[in-house]
Scaffold this motif. Structure first.
Motif, PDB file in Angstrom:
ATOM      1  N   SER A  15      45.089   4.291 -13.117  1.00 44.83           N
ATOM      2  CA  SER A  15      44.070   3.307 -12.759  1.00 44.83           C
ATOM      3  C   SER A  15      42.819   3.909 -12.120  1.00 44.83           C
ATOM      4  CB  SER A  15      44.676   2.222 -11.864  1.00 44.83           C
ATOM      5  OG  SER A  15      45.133   2.781 -10.656  1.00 44.83           O
ATOM      6  N   GLU A  18      39.703   3.866 -14.343  1.00 41.55           N
ATOM      7  CA  GLU A  18      38.938   2.658 -14.681  1.00 41.55           C
ATOM      8  C   GLU A  18      37.494   2.818 -14.200  1.00 41.55           C
ATOM      9  OE1 GLU A  18      43.047   0.146 -14.101  1.00 41.55           O
ATOM     10  OE2 GLU A  18      41.397  -0.233 -12.723  1.00 41.55           O
ATOM     11  N   GLU A  48      37.559  -4.086 -18.713  1.00 40.75           N
ATOM     12  CA  GLU A  48      38.658  -4.949 -19.175  1.00 40.75           C
ATOM     13  C   GLU A  48      39.496  -4.237 -20.245  1.00 40.75           C
ATOM     14  OE1 GLU A  48      39.407  -7.638 -17.691  1.00 40.75           O
ATOM     15  OE2 GLU A  48      37.569  -8.248 -16.693  1.00 40.75           O
ATOM     16  N   GLU A 105      49.591 -10.494 -10.837  1.00 39.94           N
ATOM     17  CA  GLU A 105      48.379 -11.232 -10.488  1.00 39.94           C
ATOM     18  C   GLU A 105      47.221 -10.959 -11.438  1.00 39.94           C
ATOM     19  OE1 GLU A 105      46.594 -11.185  -6.450  1.00 39.94           O
ATOM     20  OE2 GLU A 105      48.263 -12.445  -5.897  1.00 39.94           O
ATOM     21  N   ARG A 106      47.496 -10.761 -12.721  1.00 36.07           N
ATOM     22  CA  ARG A 106      46.415 -10.624 -13.682  1.00 36.07           C
ATOM     23  C   ARG A 106      45.976 -12.028 -14.077  1.00 36.07           C
ATOM     24  NH1 ARG A 106      43.979  -6.912 -13.801  1.00 36.07           N
ATOM     25  NH2 ARG A 106      43.568  -6.766 -16.004  1.00 36.07           N
TER      26      ARG A 106
ATOM     27  N   ASP B  20      38.261  -3.701  -9.030  1.00 37.86           N
ATOM     28  CA  ASP B  20      38.909  -3.607 -10.345  1.00 37.86           C
ATOM     29  C   ASP B  20      40.426  -3.586 -10.151  1.00 37.86           C
ATOM     30  OD1 ASP B  20      39.477  -1.051  -9.439  1.00 37.86           O
ATOM     31  OD2 ASP B  20      38.214  -0.015 -10.910  1.00 37.86           O
ATOM     32  N   HIS B  21      41.155  -3.342 -11.222  1.00 38.59           N
ATOM     33  CA  HIS B  21      42.617  -3.354 -11.181  1.00 38.59           C
ATOM     34  C   HIS B  21      43.169  -2.244 -10.293  1.00 38.59           C
ATOM     35  CE1 HIS B  21      46.001  -1.124 -13.168  1.00 38.59           C
ATOM     36  NE2 HIS B  21      46.630  -2.233 -12.877  1.00 38.59           N
ATOM     37  N   HIS B  22      42.373  -1.158 -10.129  1.00 39.22           N
ATOM     38  CA  HIS B  22      42.807  -0.044  -9.290  1.00 39.22           C
ATOM     39  C   HIS B  22      42.790  -0.418  -7.811  1.00 39.22           C
ATOM     40  CE1 HIS B  22      43.369   4.018  -7.858  1.00 39.22           C
ATOM     41  NE2 HIS B  22      42.216   3.995  -7.235  1.00 39.22           N
ATOM     42  N   PRO B  25      44.921  -4.460  -5.742  1.00 37.80           N
ATOM     43  CA  PRO B  25      46.187  -4.595  -5.006  1.00 37.80           C
ATOM     44  C   PRO B  25      46.093  -4.179  -3.534  1.00 37.80           C
ATOM     45  CG  PRO B  25      46.529  -3.487  -7.104  1.00 37.80           C
ATOM     46  CD  PRO B  25      45.055  -3.591  -6.918  1.00 37.80           C
ATOM     47  N   ARG B  28      44.359  -7.022  -1.742  1.00 34.89           N
ATOM     48  CA  ARG B  28      45.332  -8.113  -1.658  1.00 34.89           C
ATOM     49  C   ARG B  28      46.293  -7.902  -0.492  1.00 34.89           C
ATOM     50  NH1 ARG B  28      48.718  -8.111  -6.770  1.00 34.89           N
ATOM     51  NH2 ARG B  28      49.842  -6.440  -5.753  1.00 34.89           N
ATOM     52  N   MET B  53      32.624  -6.363 -10.354  1.00 37.70           N
ATOM     53  CA  MET B  53      33.937  -7.014 -10.357  1.00 37.70           C
ATOM     54  C   MET B  53      34.308  -7.384 -11.786  1.00 37.70           C
ATOM     55  SD  MET B  53      35.019 -10.431  -8.270  1.00 37.70           S
ATOM     56  CE  MET B  53      35.080 -11.708  -9.507  1.00 37.70           C
ATOM     57  N   ASP B  54      35.538  -7.092 -12.186  1.00 32.43           N
ATOM     58  CA  ASP B  54      36.018  -7.567 -13.485  1.00 32.43           C
ATOM     59  C   ASP B  54      37.074  -8.653 -13.254  1.00 32.43           C
ATOM     60  OD1 ASP B  54      38.361  -6.233 -12.870  1.00 32.43           O
ATOM     61  OD2 ASP B  54      38.025  -4.568 -14.258  1.00 32.43           O
ATOM     62  N   SER B  55      37.875  -8.985 -14.251  1.00 36.19           N
ATOM     63  CA  SER B  55      38.787 -10.125 -14.099  1.00 36.19           C
ATOM     64  C   SER B  55      39.889  -9.860 -13.068  1.00 36.19           C
ATOM     65  CB  SER B  55      39.386 -10.530 -15.447  1.00 36.19           C
ATOM     66  OG  SER B  55      40.281  -9.542 -15.907  1.00 36.19           O
ATOM     67  N   SER B  56      40.049  -8.598 -12.657  1.00 34.68           N
ATOM     68  CA  SER B  56      40.997  -8.312 -11.567  1.00 34.68           C
ATOM     69  C   SER B  56      40.568  -9.037 -10.294  1.00 34.68           C
ATOM     70  CB  SER B  56      41.051  -6.812 -11.276  1.00 34.68           C
ATOM     71  OG  SER B  56      41.239  -6.083 -12.457  1.00 34.68           O
ATOM     72  N   ILE B  58      39.027 -11.911 -10.217  1.00 36.46           N
ATOM     73  CA  ILE B  58      39.368 -13.326 -10.412  1.00 36.46           C
ATOM     74  C   ILE B  58      40.844 -13.546 -10.057  1.00 36.46           C
ATOM     75  CG2 ILE B  58      39.525 -15.195 -12.130  1.00 36.46           C
ATOM     76  CD1 ILE B  58      36.634 -14.250 -11.404  1.00 36.46           C
ATOM     77  N   GLY B  59      41.706 -12.640 -10.521  1.00 38.59           N
ATOM     78  CA  GLY B  59      43.131 -12.716 -10.180  1.00 38.59           C
ATOM     79  C   GLY B  59      43.339 -12.639  -8.673  1.00 38.59           C
ATOM     80  N   MET B  62      42.291 -16.055  -7.129  1.00 38.36           N
ATOM     81  CA  MET B  62      43.271 -17.113  -7.421  1.00 38.36           C
ATOM     82  C   MET B  62      44.571 -16.893  -6.642  1.00 38.36           C
ATOM     83  SD  MET B  62      42.516 -18.189 -11.369  1.00 38.36           S
ATOM     84  CE  MET B  62      43.381 -16.845 -12.116  1.00 38.36           C
ATOM     85  N   GLY B  63      44.976 -15.632  -6.521  1.00 38.48           N
ATOM     86  CA  GLY B  63      46.189 -15.308  -5.762  1.00 38.48           C
ATOM     87  C   GLY B  63      46.048 -15.639  -4.283  1.00 38.48           C
ATOM     88  N   ARG B  64      44.850 -15.334  -3.705  1.00 39.95           N
ATOM     89  CA  ARG B  64      44.639 -15.633  -2.286  1.00 39.95           C
ATOM     90  C   ARG B  64      44.570 -17.136  -2.047  1.00 39.95           C
ATOM     91  NH1 ARG B  64      45.470 -11.927  -3.687  1.00 39.95           N
ATOM     92  NH2 ARG B  64      47.480 -12.630  -2.966  1.00 39.95           N
ATOM     93  N   ARG B  66      46.247 -19.403  -3.722  1.00 37.82           N
ATOM     94  CA  ARG B  66      47.641 -19.881  -3.699  1.00 37.82           C
ATOM     95  C   ARG B  66      48.293 -19.555  -2.363  1.00 37.82           C
ATOM     96  NH1 ARG B  66      47.768 -18.626  -9.290  1.00 37.82           N
ATOM     97  NH2 ARG B  66      48.161 -16.430  -8.884  1.00 37.82           N
TER      98      ARG B  66
END
Lengths: 146, 100
Positions: A15, A18, A48, A105-106, B20-22, B25, B28, B53-56, B58-59, B62-64, B66
């Motif tokens: 990762s 990215e 993405e 969480e994707r 990003d996805h890296h 987490p 979070r 920011m990418d869709s990570s 957005i996730g 949404m997670g926070r 919830r």
């Protein structure tokens, strides 16, 4: 359509790469004088596609992600993001917004973002062989460079 | 990444740099740890210093949402930079009623 510039990259599917892939694409398209919005669009779409390869293609151990990027003389940027991983069984389903196989969480928005941030997205995949995502975007010139 | 401050029942998470996805987490787990120990009435996610920011991301939002809702609190998303407007619109997060 002639190719005016071309570059290839390959890196392990971890990762940290990215951010590296976004920075590399950004540097590659800069000679076209893209707008801030165009740079953001391409960076987001590439992020993405590369993230998809990193998250999904190699579930057991990291493999290799390949990027092949071209600029044509009509200011079209064509970026191929390729892996030789497990492939996608049902590409159409994978491209549906909110579809995700991940539990981490994707948002399931990867392909929706690619489609909205590029002019054209093509996905070719074969189970057991890998996936290639091709993104295309025309960079409009802020100045007429004639 | 993220700076967290707490005052008068409000936990503010000032996000910065690239999401990003890296990196998502780590952000979070920092936010969730504070949410669980402080139980804030409101969680404010401040995007002022986010450059990408990418869709990570957005996730992550949404997670926070919830998480804080389950803990009985509410969430606000503030200071979205113009460069991120497009991904926020695409995500449908506006329909959660958290954007200020």
């Amino acid at each position: 359509m002639n190719i005016s510039n071309h570059m290839k990259l390959s890196f392990p599917s971890i990762s940290t790469n990215e951010g590296f892939s976004r920075a590399a694409i950004c540097a590659f398209i800069l000679p076209l004088n893209p707008t801030v919005a165009e740079v953001a669009d391409i960076k987001t779409a590439v992020s993405e596609a590369v993230t998809n390869a990193i998250v999904h293609a190699y579930p057991k151990e990291p493999g290799t992600v390949y990027i092949d990027a071209k600029i044509t003389d009509d200011r079209r940027v064509i970026i191929k993001i390729r892996d030789t991983g497990i492939g996608i069984e049902d590409v159409q389903q994978a491209m549906e917004p909110l579809f995700t196989t991940s539990t981490d969480e994707r948002a399931g928005l990867g392909f929706a973002v690619m489609q909205s941030f590029s002019d054209r997205v093509r996905v070719r995949s074969a189970v057991g062989k890998g996936t290639t995502v091709t993104l295309e975007k025309i960079i409009h010139s802020a100045y007429d460079e004639e | 990444m993220v700076d967290l401050t707490y005052s008068n029942g409000a936990l503010t998470a000032r996000l910065y740099g690239e999401i990003d996805h890296h990196i998502a987490p780590r952000i979070r787990s920092e936010i969730d740890m504070k949410c669980e120990s402080l139980r804030p009435a409101v969680l404010i996610l401040d995007f002022k210093a986010v450059s990408f920011m990418d869709s990570s991301g957005i996730g992550l939002i949404m997670g926070r949402y919830r998480c804080i809702t389950l803990l009985g609190g509410r969430m606000e998303v503030v200071n979205i930079p113009p460069t991120l407007a497009k991904i926020f619109t695409l995500s449908g997060i506006e329909s959660l009623g958290v954007m200020k």
